[in-house]
Write an enzyme that holds these catalytic residues in place. Sequence first.
Site, PDB file in Angstrom:
ATOM      1  N   LYS A   1      26.823  18.340  39.658  1.00  0.00           N
ATOM      2  CA  LYS A   1      27.061  18.350  38.211  1.00  0.00           C
ATOM      3  C   LYS A   1      27.871  19.584  37.777  1.00  0.00           C
ATOM      4  CE  LYS A   1      22.851  15.645  37.498  1.00  0.00           C
ATOM      5  NZ  LYS A   1      21.957  15.092  36.499  1.00  0.00           N
TER       6      LYS A   1
ATOM      7  N   LYS B   1      21.912  18.806  42.802  1.00  0.00           N
ATOM      8  CA  LYS B   1      22.281  18.583  41.389  1.00  0.00           C
ATOM      9  C   LYS B   1      23.244  19.671  40.896  1.00  0.00           C
ATOM     10  CE  LYS B   1      18.326  15.952  39.901  1.00  0.00           C
ATOM     11  NZ  LYS B   1      16.966  15.950  39.440  1.00  0.00           N
TER      12      LYS B   1
ATOM     13  N   PHE C   1      18.783  21.840  34.371  1.00  0.00           N
ATOM     14  CA  PHE C   1      17.403  21.930  34.845  1.00  0.00           C
ATOM     15  C   PHE C   1      17.196  20.837  35.883  1.00  0.00           C
ATOM     16  CE2 PHE C   1      14.307  24.626  32.456  1.00  0.00           C
ATOM     17  CZ  PHE C   1      15.227  25.310  31.685  1.00  0.00           C
TER      18      PHE C   1
ATOM     19  N   LYS D   1       9.651  -7.552  17.453  1.00  0.00           N
ATOM     20  CA  LYS D   1       8.610  -7.201  18.422  1.00  0.00           C
ATOM     21  C   LYS D   1       8.495  -8.286  19.509  1.00  0.00           C
ATOM     22  CE  LYS D   1       3.758  -6.105  18.873  1.00  0.00           C
ATOM     23  NZ  LYS D   1       2.443  -6.173  18.272  1.00  0.00           N
TER      24      LYS D   1
ATOM     25  N   ASP E   1      16.978   8.333  32.359  1.00  0.00           N
ATOM     26  CA  ASP E   1      18.098   7.873  33.190  1.00  0.00           C
ATOM     27  C   ASP E   1      18.447   6.420  32.884  1.00  0.00           C
ATOM     28  OD1 ASP E   1      18.683  10.202  34.643  1.00  0.00           O
ATOM     29  OD2 ASP E   1      16.865   9.915  35.844  1.00  0.00           O
TER      30      ASP E   1
ATOM     31  N   ASN F   1       9.217   9.963  28.461  1.00  0.00           N
ATOM     32  CA  ASN F   1       8.576  10.809  29.477  1.00  0.00           C
ATOM     33  C   ASN F   1       7.719  11.855  28.771  1.00  0.00           C
ATOM     34  OD1 ASN F   1      10.229  13.263  28.938  1.00  0.00           O
ATOM     35  ND2 ASN F   1      11.878  11.873  29.521  1.00  0.00           N
TER      36      ASN F   1
HETATM   37  O1  PMT Z   1       9.616  20.017  27.461  1.00  0.00           O
HETATM   38  P1  PMT Z   1       8.496  20.664  28.225  1.00  0.00           P
HETATM   39  O2  PMT Z   1       7.188  19.933  28.061  1.00  0.00           O
HETATM   40  O3  PMT Z   1       8.389  22.138  27.958  1.00  0.00           O
HETATM   41  O4  PMT Z   1       8.851  20.499  29.792  1.00  0.00           O
HETATM   42  C1  PMT Z   1       9.944  21.189  30.316  1.00  0.00           C
HETATM   43  C2  PMT Z   1      10.731  20.324  31.293  1.00  0.00           C
HETATM   44  C3  PMT Z   1       9.891  19.971  32.488  1.00  0.00           C
HETATM   45  C4  PMT Z   1      11.208  19.043  30.594  1.00  0.00           C
HETATM   46  C5  PMT Z   1      11.991  21.177  31.721  1.00  0.00           C
HETATM   47  O5  PMT Z   1      11.549  22.351  32.321  1.00  0.00           O
HETATM   48  C6  PMT Z   1      12.900  20.391  32.674  1.00  0.00           C
HETATM   49  O6  PMT Z   1      12.757  20.431  33.871  1.00  0.00           O
HETATM   50  N1  PMT Z   1      13.911  19.667  32.123  1.00  0.00           N
HETATM   51  C7  PMT Z   1      14.765  18.741  32.878  1.00  0.00           C
HETATM   52  C8  PMT Z   1      14.023  17.488  33.187  1.00  0.00           C
HETATM   53  C9  PMT Z   1      14.908  16.469  33.837  1.00  0.00           C
HETATM   54  O7  PMT Z   1      15.269  15.518  33.211  1.00  0.00           O
HETATM   55  O8  PMT Z   1      15.279  16.745  35.061  1.00  0.00           O
HETATM   56  P2  PMT Z   1      16.272  15.803  35.906  1.00  0.00           P
HETATM   57  O9  PMT Z   1      16.182  16.378  37.241  1.00  0.00           O
HETATM   58  O10 PMT Z   1      15.950  14.373  35.705  1.00  0.00           O
HETATM   59  O11 PMT Z   1      17.696  16.066  35.272  1.00  0.00           O
HETATM   60  C10 PMT Z   1      18.564  17.063  35.754  1.00  0.00           C
HETATM   61  C11 PMT Z   1      19.419  17.632  34.654  1.00  0.00           C
HETATM   62  O12 PMT Z   1      20.348  16.619  34.206  1.00  0.00           O
HETATM   63  C12 PMT Z   1      18.681  18.108  33.444  1.00  0.00           C
HETATM   64  O13 PMT Z   1      19.329  19.292  32.983  1.00  0.00           O
HETATM   65  C13 PMT Z   1      18.845  16.971  32.448  1.00  0.00           C
HETATM   66  O14 PMT Z   1      18.861  17.464  31.111  1.00  0.00           O
HETATM   67  C14 PMT Z   1      20.218  16.427  32.833  1.00  0.00           C
HETATM   68  N2  PMT Z   1      20.376  14.981  32.571  1.00  0.00           N
HETATM   69  C15 PMT Z   1      19.596  14.066  33.203  1.00  0.00           C
HETATM   70  C16 PMT Z   1      19.812  12.711  33.004  1.00  0.00           C
HETATM   71  C17 PMT Z   1      20.851  12.312  32.126  1.00  0.00           C
HETATM   72  N3  PMT Z   1      21.080  11.034  31.885  1.00  0.00           N
HETATM   73  N4  PMT Z   1      21.591  13.233  31.508  1.00  0.00           N
HETATM   74  C18 PMT Z   1      21.383  14.544  31.734  1.00  0.00           C
HETATM   75  O15 PMT Z   1      22.074  15.394  31.154  1.00  0.00           O
END
Ligand code: PMT
Length: 401
Positions: A341, A337, A323, A288, A278, A209
Amino acid sequence: MHLAGKTVVLCVTGGIAAYKAADLTSKLRHAGAAVRVLMTESATQFISPMTFETLSGNRAVVDTFDRNFAWEVEHISLAKAADVFVIAPATANVIAKAAHGIADDMVTTTLLATRAPVVIAPAMNTGMYDNPVTQQNLQTLRARGFHIIDPAAGRLACGDTGRGKLPDTPVLIHGIEKALTPQDLRGQRVLVTAGPTQEAMDPVRFLSNHSSGKMGYAIAARAAMRGAAVTLVSGPTALETPADVTRVDVVSALEMHDAVLARADQQDMIIKAAAVGDYRPAETAPEKLKKGAGDLTIALARNPDILAELGRRKHPGQLLCGFAMETQNLLQNAADKLQRKNCDMLVANSLRDKGAGFGTDTNVATLLFADGHQESEPLMSKESLADTILDRLLAMQSEHK
Ligand code: PMT
Protein backbone atom coordinates in the site's frame (compact mmCIF):
# COMPACT_ATOMS: atom_id res chain seq x y z
CA MET A 1 -4.33 14.65 30.70
CA HIS A 2 -0.91 16.32 30.90
CA LEU A 3 -1.53 18.52 33.93
CA ALA A 4 -0.18 16.15 36.56
CA GLY A 5 2.63 17.77 38.55
CA LYS A 6 2.13 21.20 36.96
CA THR A 7 1.56 24.38 38.94
CA VAL A 8 -1.34 26.46 37.66
CA VAL A 9 -1.57 30.02 38.95
CA LEU A 10 -5.26 30.81 38.53
CA CYS A 11 -6.32 34.45 38.70
CA VAL A 12 -9.98 35.12 39.31
CA THR A 13 -11.24 38.58 38.43
CA GLY A 14 -14.52 40.31 39.21
CA GLY A 15 -17.39 39.06 37.09
CA ILE A 16 -20.39 36.85 37.70
CA ALA A 17 -18.55 33.94 36.01
CA ALA A 18 -16.10 33.95 38.96
CA TYR A 19 -18.16 31.16 40.52
CA LYS A 20 -17.23 28.89 37.59
CA ALA A 21 -13.56 29.22 38.54
CA ALA A 22 -14.35 27.06 41.59
CA ASP A 23 -15.20 24.11 39.35
CA LEU A 24 -12.07 24.81 37.29
CA THR A 25 -9.95 24.72 40.46
CA SER A 26 -11.49 21.44 41.50
CA LYS A 27 -11.03 19.78 38.07
CA LEU A 28 -7.44 21.00 37.78
CA ARG A 29 -6.66 19.38 41.13
CA HIS A 30 -8.35 16.15 40.05
CA ALA A 31 -6.07 16.21 37.01
CA GLY A 32 -3.07 16.29 39.38
CA ALA A 33 -2.14 19.97 39.08
CA ALA A 34 -1.23 22.21 42.03
CA VAL A 35 -3.43 25.31 41.96
CA ARG A 36 -2.47 28.67 43.45
CA VAL A 37 -5.35 31.15 43.33
CA LEU A 38 -5.03 34.92 43.12
CA MET A 39 -8.14 37.10 43.28
CA THR A 40 -8.83 40.71 42.60
CA GLU A 41 -10.73 42.44 45.33
CA SER A 42 -13.80 42.76 43.11
CA ALA A 43 -13.76 38.97 42.52
CA THR A 44 -14.28 38.55 46.25
CA GLN A 45 -17.61 40.35 45.87
CA PHE A 46 -18.78 37.37 43.78
CA ILE A 47 -17.16 34.41 45.54
CA SER A 48 -15.31 33.93 48.78
CA PRO A 49 -11.53 33.24 48.90
CA MET A 50 -12.37 30.45 51.34
CA THR A 51 -14.06 28.51 48.52
CA PHE A 52 -10.79 28.53 46.56
CA GLU A 53 -8.70 27.80 49.66
CA THR A 54 -10.80 24.73 50.39
CA LEU A 55 -10.70 23.51 46.78
CA SER A 56 -7.03 24.28 46.08
CA GLY A 57 -5.58 23.45 49.50
CA ASN A 58 -3.60 26.71 49.29
CA ARG A 59 -4.12 30.23 50.55
CA ALA A 60 -6.03 32.35 48.03
CA VAL A 61 -4.17 35.63 47.74
CA VAL A 62 -6.30 38.75 47.51
CA ASP A 63 -4.48 41.91 46.57
CA THR A 64 -5.33 44.67 49.06
CA PHE A 65 -5.37 42.38 52.05
CA ASP A 66 -1.97 40.99 51.16
CA ARG A 67 -0.17 44.32 51.21
CA ASN A 68 2.20 43.29 53.96
CA PHE A 69 5.95 42.86 54.12
CA ALA A 70 5.76 39.49 52.33
CA TRP A 71 3.80 40.88 49.39
CA GLU A 72 6.76 41.77 47.17
CA VAL A 73 8.28 38.37 47.65
CA GLU A 74 5.00 36.53 47.15
CA HIS A 75 4.11 37.93 43.75
CA ILE A 76 7.57 37.15 42.39
CA SER A 77 7.65 33.66 43.86
CA LEU A 78 4.20 32.85 42.47
CA ALA A 79 5.22 34.24 39.08
CA LYS A 80 8.21 31.89 39.13
CA ALA A 81 6.31 28.89 40.45
CA ALA A 82 3.76 28.97 37.61
CA ASP A 83 4.04 26.42 34.83
CA VAL A 84 1.04 28.16 33.36
CA PHE A 85 -0.69 31.40 34.33
CA VAL A 86 -4.45 31.54 33.82
CA ILE A 87 -6.89 34.45 34.14
CA ALA A 88 -10.43 33.03 34.21
CA PRO A 89 -12.75 34.80 34.11
CA ALA A 90 -10.88 37.80 32.71
CA THR A 91 -12.78 41.09 32.83
CA ALA A 92 -12.39 43.86 30.23
CA ASN A 93 -10.56 45.79 32.95
CA VAL A 94 -7.84 43.17 33.60
CA ILE A 95 -7.45 42.59 29.84
CA ALA A 96 -6.89 46.34 29.34
CA LYS A 97 -4.35 46.42 32.18
CA ALA A 98 -2.53 43.36 30.82
CA ALA A 99 -2.35 44.87 27.33
CA HIS A 100 -0.81 48.08 28.68
CA GLY A 101 1.49 46.74 31.37
CA ILE A 102 -0.45 48.26 34.25
CA ALA A 103 0.46 46.48 37.47
CA ASP A 104 -1.57 47.83 40.36
CA ASP A 105 -2.72 44.73 42.22
CA MET A 106 -1.62 41.20 43.01
CA VAL A 107 -2.99 39.72 39.77
CA THR A 108 -1.45 42.24 37.41
CA THR A 109 1.93 42.52 39.19
CA THR A 110 2.32 38.74 39.18
CA LEU A 111 1.25 38.62 35.52
CA LEU A 112 3.90 41.18 34.62
CA ALA A 113 6.58 39.18 36.42
CA THR A 114 5.78 35.70 35.09
CA ARG A 115 7.61 34.01 32.24
CA ALA A 116 5.08 31.16 32.09
CA PRO A 117 2.64 30.83 29.19
CA VAL A 118 -0.46 32.94 29.87
CA VAL A 119 -4.04 31.84 29.18
CA ILE A 120 -6.81 34.43 29.22
CA ALA A 121 -10.51 33.50 29.20
CA PRO A 122 -12.54 36.69 28.71
CA ALA A 123 -16.06 36.77 30.18
CA MET A 124 -18.21 39.88 30.13
CA ASN A 125 -21.27 41.56 28.62
CA THR A 126 -21.39 41.28 24.81
CA GLY A 127 -21.19 45.03 24.33
CA MET A 128 -18.02 45.22 26.43
CA TYR A 129 -16.54 42.22 24.61
CA ASP A 130 -17.34 43.53 21.13
CA ASN A 131 -16.13 47.04 21.97
CA PRO A 132 -13.22 47.82 19.61
CA VAL A 133 -11.01 48.79 22.54
CA THR A 134 -11.44 45.33 24.15
CA GLN A 135 -10.92 43.61 20.80
CA GLN A 136 -7.78 45.67 20.18
CA ASN A 137 -6.44 44.82 23.65
CA LEU A 138 -7.06 41.11 22.99
CA GLN A 139 -5.31 41.42 19.64
CA THR A 140 -2.31 43.02 21.37
CA LEU A 141 -2.17 40.13 23.85
CA ARG A 142 -2.52 37.51 21.07
CA ALA A 143 0.33 39.13 19.18
CA ARG A 144 2.44 38.87 22.34
CA GLY A 145 1.82 35.12 22.45
CA PHE A 146 -0.94 35.02 25.07
CA HIS A 147 -3.41 32.17 24.61
CA ILE A 148 -6.93 33.59 24.40
CA ILE A 149 -9.86 31.21 24.92
CA ASP A 150 -12.79 32.65 23.01
CA PRO A 151 -15.93 33.17 25.11
CA ALA A 152 -19.02 31.10 24.40
CA ALA A 153 -22.24 32.62 23.11
CA GLY A 154 -25.60 32.37 24.86
CA ARG A 155 -27.80 34.10 27.39
CA LEU A 156 -25.65 36.20 29.73
CA ALA A 157 -26.31 36.92 33.40
CA CYS A 158 -27.20 40.54 32.52
CA GLY A 159 -30.10 39.25 30.36
CA ASP A 160 -28.44 39.99 27.00
CA THR A 161 -27.82 37.23 24.49
CA GLY A 162 -24.51 37.08 22.65
CA ARG A 163 -20.82 36.32 23.04
CA GLY A 164 -19.26 36.77 26.46
CA LYS A 165 -19.94 33.62 28.52
CA LEU A 166 -17.04 31.87 30.23
CA PRO A 167 -16.75 28.52 28.40
CA ASP A 168 -17.39 25.27 30.27
CA THR A 169 -14.60 23.76 32.37
CA PRO A 170 -13.49 21.11 29.79
CA VAL A 171 -12.92 23.87 27.23
CA LEU A 172 -10.87 25.86 29.75
CA ILE A 173 -8.83 22.79 30.72
CA HIS A 174 -8.18 22.04 27.05
CA GLY A 175 -6.91 25.61 26.55
CA ILE A 176 -4.64 25.32 29.60
CA GLU A 177 -3.24 21.95 28.43
CA LYS A 178 -2.65 23.37 24.98
CA ALA A 179 -0.68 26.29 26.41
CA LEU A 180 1.52 23.73 28.20
CA THR A 181 2.01 21.56 25.09
CA PRO A 182 4.81 22.28 22.59
CA GLN A 183 3.14 23.20 19.29
CA ASP A 184 5.46 21.05 17.21
CA LEU A 185 2.76 20.19 14.64
CA ARG A 186 1.74 23.80 13.97
CA GLY A 187 1.38 24.35 10.23
CA GLN A 188 0.77 20.64 9.53
CA ARG A 189 -2.46 19.38 8.00
CA VAL A 190 -3.28 15.94 9.32
CA LEU A 191 -6.13 13.68 8.19
CA VAL A 192 -7.08 10.79 10.48
CA THR A 193 -9.66 8.06 9.88
CA ALA A 194 -11.32 6.29 12.79
CA GLY A 195 -14.03 3.86 13.75
CA PRO A 196 -15.81 1.11 11.86
CA THR A 197 -17.79 1.30 8.64
CA GLN A 198 -21.32 -0.02 8.35
CA GLU A 199 -22.33 -1.76 5.14
CA ALA A 200 -26.12 -1.81 4.79
CA MET A 201 -27.98 -5.02 3.90
CA ASP A 202 -31.36 -3.37 4.13
CA PRO A 203 -32.76 -0.32 5.99
CA VAL A 204 -32.48 -2.26 9.28
CA ARG A 205 -29.30 -4.39 9.17
CA PHE A 206 -25.64 -3.86 8.35
CA LEU A 207 -22.27 -5.62 8.35
CA SER A 208 -19.65 -3.98 10.57
CA ASN A 209 -16.81 -4.68 13.05
CA HIS A 210 -15.90 -3.95 16.67
CA SER A 211 -13.90 -0.73 16.22
CA SER A 212 -14.89 1.89 18.81
CA GLY A 213 -12.92 4.69 17.16
CA LYS A 214 -10.77 5.26 20.30
CA MET A 215 -7.43 4.80 18.55
CA GLY A 216 -8.18 7.21 15.71
CA TYR A 217 -9.82 9.77 17.99
CA ALA A 218 -6.76 9.70 20.27
CA ILE A 219 -4.51 10.45 17.28
CA ALA A 220 -6.78 13.28 16.14
CA ALA A 221 -6.94 14.75 19.67
CA ARG A 222 -3.17 14.64 20.22
CA ALA A 223 -2.40 16.05 16.75
CA ALA A 224 -4.78 18.97 17.40
CA MET A 225 -3.35 19.51 20.90
CA ARG A 226 0.12 19.74 19.29
CA GLY A 227 -1.09 22.44 16.91
CA ALA A 228 -1.99 20.57 13.69
CA ALA A 229 -5.06 21.40 11.58
CA VAL A 230 -6.85 18.08 11.93
CA THR A 231 -9.63 16.52 9.86
CA LEU A 232 -11.15 13.38 11.33
CA VAL A 233 -13.11 11.18 8.94
CA SER A 234 -15.12 9.03 11.27
CA GLY A 235 -17.34 6.00 10.92
CA PRO A 236 -20.23 5.68 13.39
CA THR A 237 -18.93 5.90 16.98
CA ALA A 238 -20.22 6.99 20.37
CA LEU A 239 -17.25 9.33 20.92
CA GLU A 240 -17.23 13.11 21.28
CA THR A 241 -15.37 15.13 18.70
CA PRO A 242 -12.00 16.16 20.18
CA ALA A 243 -11.46 19.90 20.65
CA ASP A 244 -10.17 21.84 17.63
CA VAL A 245 -10.82 18.92 15.27
CA THR A 246 -12.95 19.10 12.11
CA ARG A 247 -15.02 15.93 11.97
CA VAL A 248 -16.56 14.47 8.84
CA ASP A 249 -19.07 11.70 9.55
CA VAL A 250 -19.42 8.78 7.18
CA VAL A 251 -21.19 5.44 7.42
CA SER A 252 -19.98 3.09 4.69
CA ALA A 253 -16.57 2.31 3.18
CA LEU A 254 -17.65 3.98 -0.07
CA GLU A 255 -18.53 7.17 1.83
CA MET A 256 -15.21 7.03 3.68
CA HIS A 257 -13.42 6.55 0.37
CA ASP A 258 -15.03 9.67 -1.11
CA ALA A 259 -14.54 11.80 2.03
CA VAL A 260 -10.86 10.86 2.36
CA LEU A 261 -9.92 11.15 -1.30
CA ALA A 262 -11.63 14.54 -1.65
CA ARG A 263 -9.33 15.88 1.09
CA ALA A 264 -6.17 13.82 0.61
CA ASP A 265 -4.18 16.14 -1.64
CA GLN A 266 -4.17 18.96 0.92
CA GLN A 267 -2.71 16.83 3.74
CA ASP A 268 0.85 16.62 5.07
CA MET A 269 0.10 13.41 6.99
CA ILE A 270 -2.65 10.82 6.58
CA ILE A 271 -3.16 8.27 9.35
CA LYS A 272 -5.64 5.46 8.63
CA ALA A 273 -6.73 3.96 11.94
CA ALA A 274 -10.26 3.11 10.75
CA ALA A 275 -11.37 -0.49 10.46
CA VAL A 276 -12.81 -0.31 6.96
CA GLY A 277 -15.15 -3.06 5.77
CA ASP A 278 -13.47 -5.00 2.96
CA TYR A 279 -16.86 -6.12 1.61
CA ARG A 280 -20.38 -4.74 1.35
CA PRO A 281 -23.61 -6.51 0.39
CA ALA A 282 -23.64 -6.46 -3.41
CA GLU A 283 -27.16 -5.07 -3.19
CA THR A 284 -28.91 -3.12 -0.45
CA ALA A 285 -32.53 -4.23 -0.23
CA PRO A 286 -34.87 -1.21 -0.31
CA GLU A 287 -37.17 -2.80 2.31
CA LYS A 288 -36.49 -4.99 5.35
CA LEU A 289 -35.50 -8.49 4.24
CA LYS A 290 -38.11 -10.96 5.40
CA LYS A 291 -36.98 -14.28 6.74
CA GLY A 292 -37.86 -17.30 4.63
CA ALA A 293 -37.96 -20.96 5.59
CA GLY A 294 -34.28 -21.73 4.86
CA ASP A 295 -30.82 -20.12 5.04
CA LEU A 296 -30.10 -16.80 3.40
CA THR A 297 -27.05 -16.29 1.17
CA ILE A 298 -25.91 -12.76 0.50
CA ALA A 299 -23.50 -11.85 -2.29
CA LEU A 300 -20.73 -9.49 -1.15
CA ALA A 301 -18.97 -6.95 -3.35
CA ARG A 302 -15.36 -5.82 -2.71
CA ASN A 303 -14.96 -2.31 -1.28
CA PRO A 304 -12.20 -0.10 -2.66
CA ASP A 305 -8.97 -0.19 -0.63
CA ILE A 306 -8.66 3.45 0.43
CA LEU A 307 -5.15 3.10 1.85
CA ALA A 308 -3.84 1.46 -1.32
CA GLU A 309 -5.35 4.25 -3.41
CA LEU A 310 -3.76 6.89 -1.15
CA GLY A 311 -0.42 5.08 -1.55
CA ARG A 312 -0.70 5.36 -5.33
CA ARG A 313 -1.63 9.07 -5.22
CA LYS A 314 0.80 10.15 -2.48
CA HIS A 315 2.48 13.46 -3.31
CA PRO A 316 6.15 14.17 -2.53
CA GLY A 317 6.53 15.20 1.10
CA GLN A 318 3.22 13.60 2.16
CA LEU A 319 3.47 10.89 4.81
CA LEU A 320 1.09 7.94 4.84
CA CYS A 321 0.59 5.82 7.94
CA GLY A 322 -1.58 2.70 7.79
CA PHE A 323 -2.71 0.31 10.49
CA ALA A 324 -2.94 -3.46 10.44
CA MET A 325 -5.20 -5.43 12.72
CA GLU A 326 -4.36 -9.11 12.64
CA THR A 327 -5.11 -12.28 14.56
CA GLN A 328 -2.16 -14.26 13.17
CA ASN A 329 1.21 -13.69 11.44
CA LEU A 330 1.06 -10.06 12.62
CA LEU A 331 4.45 -8.81 11.51
CA GLN A 332 4.57 -10.70 8.24
CA ASN A 333 1.10 -9.51 7.19
CA ALA A 334 1.86 -5.97 8.35
CA ALA A 335 5.16 -5.79 6.42
CA ASP A 336 3.33 -7.01 3.34
CA LYS A 337 0.61 -4.31 3.75
CA LEU A 338 3.23 -1.58 4.29
CA GLN A 339 4.88 -2.43 0.98
CA ARG A 340 1.76 -3.19 -1.06
CA LYS A 341 0.00 0.00 0.00
CA ASN A 342 3.12 2.21 -0.30
CA CYS A 343 2.98 3.43 3.32
CA ASP A 344 5.80 5.26 5.09
CA MET A 345 4.84 3.67 8.38
CA LEU A 346 2.44 0.98 9.52
CA VAL A 347 1.10 0.40 13.02
CA ALA A 348 0.54 -3.31 13.61
CA ASN A 349 -1.70 -4.47 16.43
CA SER A 350 -3.02 -7.91 17.23
CA LEU A 351 -6.31 -8.97 18.79
CA ARG A 352 -4.32 -11.71 20.51
CA ASP A 353 -2.37 -9.25 22.71
CA LYS A 354 -3.97 -8.42 26.04
CA GLY A 355 -4.97 -4.73 26.22
CA ALA A 356 -4.65 -4.28 22.44
CA GLY A 357 -7.10 -3.64 19.65
CA PHE A 358 -10.83 -2.92 19.66
CA GLY A 359 -12.56 -0.90 22.36
CA THR A 360 -9.71 -0.76 24.89
CA ASP A 361 -8.14 2.47 26.19
CA THR A 362 -4.73 0.86 25.67
CA ASN A 363 -2.87 -0.73 22.79
CA VAL A 364 0.25 -2.80 22.10
CA ALA A 365 1.78 -2.10 18.71
CA THR A 366 4.79 -2.64 16.52
CA LEU A 367 5.71 0.25 14.24
CA LEU A 368 7.06 -0.82 10.85
CA PHE A 369 8.90 1.64 8.62
CA ALA A 370 9.43 1.76 4.86
CA ASP A 371 13.22 1.34 5.30
CA GLY A 372 12.58 -2.05 6.95
CA HIS A 373 13.23 -1.23 10.59
CA GLN A 374 10.70 -2.05 13.29
CA GLU A 375 9.98 -0.71 16.76
CA SER A 376 8.00 -2.63 19.38
CA GLU A 377 5.92 -0.51 21.71
CA PRO A 378 4.89 -1.90 25.10
CA LEU A 379 1.32 -1.73 26.47
CA MET A 380 0.41 1.95 26.73
CA SER A 381 -2.61 4.23 26.53
CA LYS A 382 -3.95 4.94 23.05
CA GLU A 383 -3.14 8.59 23.80
CA SER A 384 0.54 7.78 24.40
CA LEU A 385 0.69 5.57 21.31
CA ALA A 386 -0.85 8.45 19.35
CA ASP A 387 1.97 10.74 20.51
CA THR A 388 4.59 8.12 19.59
CA ILE A 389 3.10 7.72 16.08
CA LEU A 390 3.09 11.52 15.60
CA ASP A 391 6.66 11.80 16.95
CA ARG A 392 7.90 9.22 14.43
CA LEU A 393 6.08 10.86 11.51
CA LEU A 394 7.49 14.26 12.49
CA ALA A 395 11.01 12.83 12.71
CA MET A 396 10.60 11.21 9.26
CA GLN A 397 9.45 14.50 7.85
CA SER A 398 12.51 16.38 9.07
CA GLU A 399 14.78 13.59 7.73
CA HIS A 400 13.17 14.03 4.29
CA LYS A 401 13.79 17.80 4.27
O1 PMT B 1 -11.22 1.80 17.13
P1 PMT B 1 -10.64 1.07 18.31
O2 PMT B 1 -11.69 0.29 19.07
O3 PMT B 1 -9.80 1.95 19.19
O4 PMT B 1 -9.66 -0.07 17.71
C1 PMT B 1 -8.49 0.32 17.06
C2 PMT B 1 -8.23 -0.52 15.82
C3 PMT B 1 -8.01 -1.96 16.19
C4 PMT B 1 -9.43 -0.41 14.86
C5 PMT B 1 -6.95 0.09 15.13
O5 PMT B 1 -5.89 0.02 16.02
C6 PMT B 1 -6.62 -0.65 13.83
O6 PMT B 1 -5.89 -1.60 13.80
N1 PMT B 1 -7.15 -0.16 12.67
C7 PMT B 1 -7.05 -0.83 11.37
C8 PMT B 1 -7.99 -1.99 11.32
C9 PMT B 1 -8.02 -2.62 9.96
O7 PMT B 1 -8.96 -2.45 9.26
O8 PMT B 1 -6.93 -3.27 9.62
P2 PMT B 1 -6.75 -3.96 8.18
O9 PMT B 1 -5.53 -4.75 8.37
O10 PMT B 1 -7.99 -4.64 7.75
O11 PMT B 1 -6.50 -2.76 7.19
C10 PMT B 1 -5.21 -2.28 6.90
C11 PMT B 1 -5.22 -0.80 6.61
O12 PMT B 1 -5.91 -0.57 5.37
C12 PMT B 1 -5.88 0.05 7.65
O13 PMT B 1 -5.12 1.25 7.76
C13 PMT B 1 -7.25 0.33 7.06
O14 PMT B 1 -7.74 1.60 7.48
C14 PMT B 1 -6.95 0.34 5.57
N2 PMT B 1 -8.09 -0.10 4.73
C15 PMT B 1 -8.60 -1.36 4.84
C16 PMT B 1 -9.61 -1.78 3.99
C17 PMT B 1 -10.11 -0.87 3.03
N3 PMT B 1 -11.09 -1.21 2.22
N4 PMT B 1 -9.60 0.36 2.95
C18 PMT B 1 -8.60 0.75 3.77
O15 PMT B 1 -8.14 1.89 3.69
